[in-house]
Write a protein that holds these residues in place. Structure first.
Motif, PDB file in Angstrom:
ATOM      1  N   TYR A 111      11.207-107.124  28.123  1.00  0.00           N
ATOM      2  CA  TYR A 111      12.244-106.300  28.740  1.00  0.00           C
ATOM      3  C   TYR A 111      12.648-105.148  27.818  1.00  0.00           C
ATOM      4  O   TYR A 111      12.772-103.999  28.251  1.00  0.00           O
ATOM      5  N   LEU A 112      12.859-105.447  26.532  1.00  0.00           N
ATOM      6  CA  LEU A 112      13.243-104.408  25.583  1.00  0.00           C
ATOM      7  C   LEU A 112      12.139-103.363  25.415  1.00  0.00           C
ATOM      8  O   LEU A 112      12.418-102.175  25.256  1.00  0.00           O
ATOM      9  N   ASP A 113      10.893-103.805  25.470  1.00  0.00           N
ATOM     10  CA  ASP A 113       9.762-102.876  25.397  1.00  0.00           C
ATOM     11  C   ASP A 113       9.718-102.003  26.651  1.00  0.00           C
ATOM     12  O   ASP A 113       9.526-100.789  26.572  1.00  0.00           O
ATOM     13  N   TYR A 114       9.938-102.598  27.798  1.00  0.00           N
ATOM     14  CA  TYR A 114       9.918-101.879  29.071  1.00  0.00           C
ATOM     15  C   TYR A 114      11.023-100.822  29.139  1.00  0.00           C
ATOM     16  O   TYR A 114      10.815 -99.720  29.654  1.00  0.00           O
ATOM     17  N   THR A 115      12.202-101.138  28.585  1.00  0.00           N
ATOM     18  CA  THR A 115      13.324-100.208  28.624  1.00  0.00           C
ATOM     19  C   THR A 115      13.287 -99.181  27.500  1.00  0.00           C
ATOM     20  O   THR A 115      14.146 -98.302  27.435  1.00  0.00           O
ATOM     21  N   GLY A 116      12.324 -99.281  26.606  1.00  0.00           N
ATOM     22  CA  GLY A 116      12.164 -98.284  25.552  1.00  0.00           C
ATOM     23  C   GLY A 116      13.062 -98.483  24.352  1.00  0.00           C
ATOM     24  O   GLY A 116      13.289 -97.556  23.589  1.00  0.00           O
TER      25      GLY A 116
ATOM     26  N   TRP B  91      12.759-101.938  16.362  1.00  0.00           N
ATOM     27  CA  TRP B  91      13.819-101.303  17.143  1.00  0.00           C
ATOM     28  C   TRP B  91      13.711 -99.792  16.979  1.00  0.00           C
ATOM     29  O   TRP B  91      13.668 -99.275  15.866  1.00  0.00           O
ATOM     30  N   ILE B  92      13.680 -99.045  18.101  1.00  0.00           N
ATOM     31  CA  ILE B  92      13.565 -97.585  18.027  1.00  0.00           C
ATOM     32  C   ILE B  92      14.673 -96.869  18.787  1.00  0.00           C
ATOM     33  O   ILE B  92      14.796 -95.649  18.695  1.00  0.00           O
ATOM     34  N   TYR B  93      15.487 -97.567  19.536  1.00  0.00           N
ATOM     35  CA  TYR B  93      16.505 -96.944  20.373  1.00  0.00           C
ATOM     36  C   TYR B  93      17.614 -96.353  19.508  1.00  0.00           C
ATOM     37  O   TYR B  93      18.098 -96.995  18.581  1.00  0.00           O
ATOM     38  N   ASN B  94      18.019 -95.121  19.795  1.00  0.00           N
ATOM     39  CA  ASN B  94      19.082 -94.455  19.054  1.00  0.00           C
ATOM     40  C   ASN B  94      20.184 -94.070  20.026  1.00  0.00           C
ATOM     41  O   ASN B  94      19.944 -93.313  20.958  1.00  0.00           O
TER      42      ASN B  94
END
Length: 90
Positions: free
Chosen positions: A56-61, A72-75
């Motif tokens: 899910y986290l991969d799908y949501t970016g 983790w890459i989300y900012n």
């Protein structure tokens, strides 16, 4: 590329999602393998639930899955978002 659907007996709870997210954010400077993630969450979440949450986290970016593990890459920096939206010249 078609995504493989996971067969899940019980779906993850919000607390499990937040626990996994907290671990990934805390260690965002290095990629984590699945074994390292399981060790950091002290096996509080089952293997299938961790896999579904990571999917899910991969799908949501929010994370990226590479050869060295998950990172983790989300900012969520509002200043960065506004700068990107406005655009800036060099």
């Amino acid at each position: 590329m078609a995504k493989k659907l996971l067969k899940i007996d019980k779906y993850p709870t919000l607390n499990e999602y937040l626990l996994l997210q907290k671990v990934l954010i805390k260690n965002q400077d290095i990629p984590l393998r699945l074994k390292q993630i399981k060790k950091l969450i002290k096996n509080k979440i089952s293997y299938n639930k961790v896999n579904s949450l990571l999917s899910y986290l991969d799908y949501t970016g929010k994370i990226i899955h590479g050869s060295k593990g998950f990172q983790w890459i989300y900012n969520d920096n509002r200043n960065l978002k506004s700068m990107i939206k406005k655009g800036f010249g060099v």
